[in-house]
Scaffold this motif. Structure first.
Motif, mmCIF file in Angstrom:
data_model
loop_
_atom_site.group_PDB
_atom_site.id
_atom_site.type_symbol
_atom_site.label_atom_id
_atom_site.label_comp_id
_atom_site.label_asym_id
_atom_site.label_seq_id
_atom_site.Cartn_x
_atom_site.Cartn_y
_atom_site.Cartn_z
ATOM 1 N N GLN A 1 0.827 -1.201 0.000
ATOM 2 C CA GLN A 1 0.000 0.000 0.000
ATOM 3 C C GLN A 1 0.863 1.253 0.000
ATOM 4 O O GLN A 1 2.027 1.216 0.397
ATOM 5 C CB GLN A 1 -0.958 0.035 1.195
ATOM 6 N N VAL A 2 0.261 2.322 -0.474
ATOM 7 C CA VAL A 2 0.926 3.623 -0.477
ATOM 8 C C VAL A 2 -0.129 4.682 -0.172
ATOM 9 O O VAL A 2 -1.283 4.569 -0.604
ATOM 10 C CB VAL A 2 1.605 3.899 -1.840
ATOM 11 N N THR A 3 0.246 5.672 0.605
ATOM 12 C CA THR A 3 -0.666 6.788 0.840
ATOM 13 C C THR A 3 -0.875 7.529 -0.472
ATOM 14 O O THR A 3 0.080 7.804 -1.202
ATOM 15 C CB THR A 3 -0.093 7.739 1.901
ATOM 16 N N GLY A 4 -2.124 7.829 -0.785
ATOM 17 C CA GLY A 4 -2.433 8.475 -2.052
ATOM 18 C C GLY A 4 -1.882 9.887 -2.131
ATOM 19 O O GLY A 4 -1.684 10.561 -1.111
ATOM 20 N N PRO A 5 -1.639 10.376 -3.336
ATOM 21 C CA PRO A 5 -1.028 11.699 -3.502
ATOM 22 C C PRO A 5 -1.896 12.842 -2.992
ATOM 23 O O PRO A 5 -1.368 13.884 -2.589
ATOM 24 C CB PRO A 5 -0.809 11.799 -5.014
ATOM 25 N N LEU A 6 -3.205 12.665 -2.978
ATOM 26 C CA LEU A 6 -4.077 13.727 -2.472
ATOM 27 C C LEU A 6 -4.065 13.767 -0.951
ATOM 28 O O LEU A 6 -3.890 14.820 -0.340
ATOM 29 C CB LEU A 6 -5.498 13.527 -3.005
#
Length: 336
Positions: A117-122
């Motif tokens: 998982q990755v934190t979204g850019p927004l």
């Protein structure tokens, strides 16, 4: 690609022992994932965890603060000089003990699918502020640099996980999607939202990964499904009616091969009151209601069952109950 009612989790767990969190995950879900452990360290919260390597980012663990210095021209120049389209940016063990413990637990094994998982850019750029208290999203250069950093984090974890699986799925965690359009975010354009999400999706696909997005509230799912995403994950326990509004575009999404990750197991304190049979009934009512709108495109093979959100805010025993319930729900559905 998947079997009937395959299961996975969102990411966060409340455990302070990384090994215990990994053992629950490996025992209870079909698609194992590395756990984020915010109770273990401030560095493992969803914004700090991906901040390593971001020019001018500063963190004060004792005060639980993270910010970006505005006068960071030299750090930006250094970043540009070393960054390429293939750059990998490490998530160090100080920022993700769960990731490293997960690797140790799965070493020597091979899975059909694993999840990262990755934190979204927004969420990342609207949640991370500069030293004047302004979200870095509103600094065009820093918004772009943050996107580059997140892509580097995607490449790094995918290249560490791929030896242990046939396919790799990366969830883009974007809880802030539910707040877009409110007065606090009037300066955020739909076009830029779609571009930022689309670029992260592309970075996952460039690594031969399956792209997924998670939002545990209301969202503009039509816009999300038009980013090229492979899997959409929504909170079905509390927000099914909002999701059902988008049945028209959902039909097209399923037609082109998309999957729905159905967040049916609650991750609030209500988990203490939920029983598997009532949850099964709730899911089947929802499934039938959505099937009426999208027809035969919606099948158990096009679904992934998940908790509604991460379990990091719960007690450890409650989080374990979430995954026990998810496991039992799948068995009930398979057995009729």
């Amino acid at each position: 690609m998947f079997g009937k009612f395959i299961t996975t989790g969102i990411g966060s767990m409340p455990h302070t022992d990384p090994g215990s969190a990994c053992e629950i995950i490996l025992e209870k879900v079909d698609i194992p994932f590395w756990p984020q452990l915010p109770g273990l360290s401030f560095r493992e919260l969803m914004i700090p965890q991906y901040s390593e390597g971001l020019p001018s980012a500063r963190i004060d663990v004792d005060r639980q603060r993270i910010w970006v210095e505005r006068n960071g021209a030299s750090e930006l120049n250094d970043f540009y000089e070393t960054y390429t389209d293939n750059t990998e940016l490490e998530i160090s063990e100080d920022y993700s003990r769960g990731f490293y413990q997960f690797i140790e637990k799965i070493r020597g094994r091979k899975f059909p699918v694993l999840k990262g998982q990755v934190t979204g850019p927004l969420t990342f750029t609207l949640g991370l502020k500069d030293d004047a208290g302004v979200p870095i999203y509103f600094n065009e250069e820093m918004r772009e640099v943050a996107l580059m950093v997140l892509k580097g984090k995607v490449r790094w974890q995918m290249n560490r996980l791929r030896e242990f699986c046939d396919r790799l799925m990366i969830f883009i965690d974007e809880p802030i999607l539910s707040a877009l359009g409110t007065s606090s975010y009037m300066g955020v354009s739909d076009g830029e939202v779609k571009r930022l999400l689309g670029e992260i999706v592309e970075s996952i696909r460039n690594e031969n990964g399956i792209s997924a997005i998670h939002c545990c509230g209301k969202a503009d799912w039509e816009m999300v499904m038009k980013t090229g995403i492979d899997v959409v994950n929504f909170d079905a326990y509390d927000y099914f009616e909002n999701f059902r509004i988008y049945s028209g575009v959902l039909s097209d999404f399923l037609e082109r091969g998309g999957y729905i990750a159905w967040g049916i197991v609650p991750t609030g304190i209500v988990i203490d009151e939920v029983d598997t049979d009532s949850l099964k009934d709730k899911f089947l009512r929802q499934f039938d209601a959505l099937s009426e709108r999208v027809g035969g495109r919606l099948t158990p093979e096009r679904l992934i069952l998940t908790p509604a959100c991460g379990a990091g805010s719960l007690r450890e025993d409650q989080a374990e109950q979430v995954f026990d319930t998810l496991y039992l729900l799948k068995q009930r559905l398979l057995n009729g």
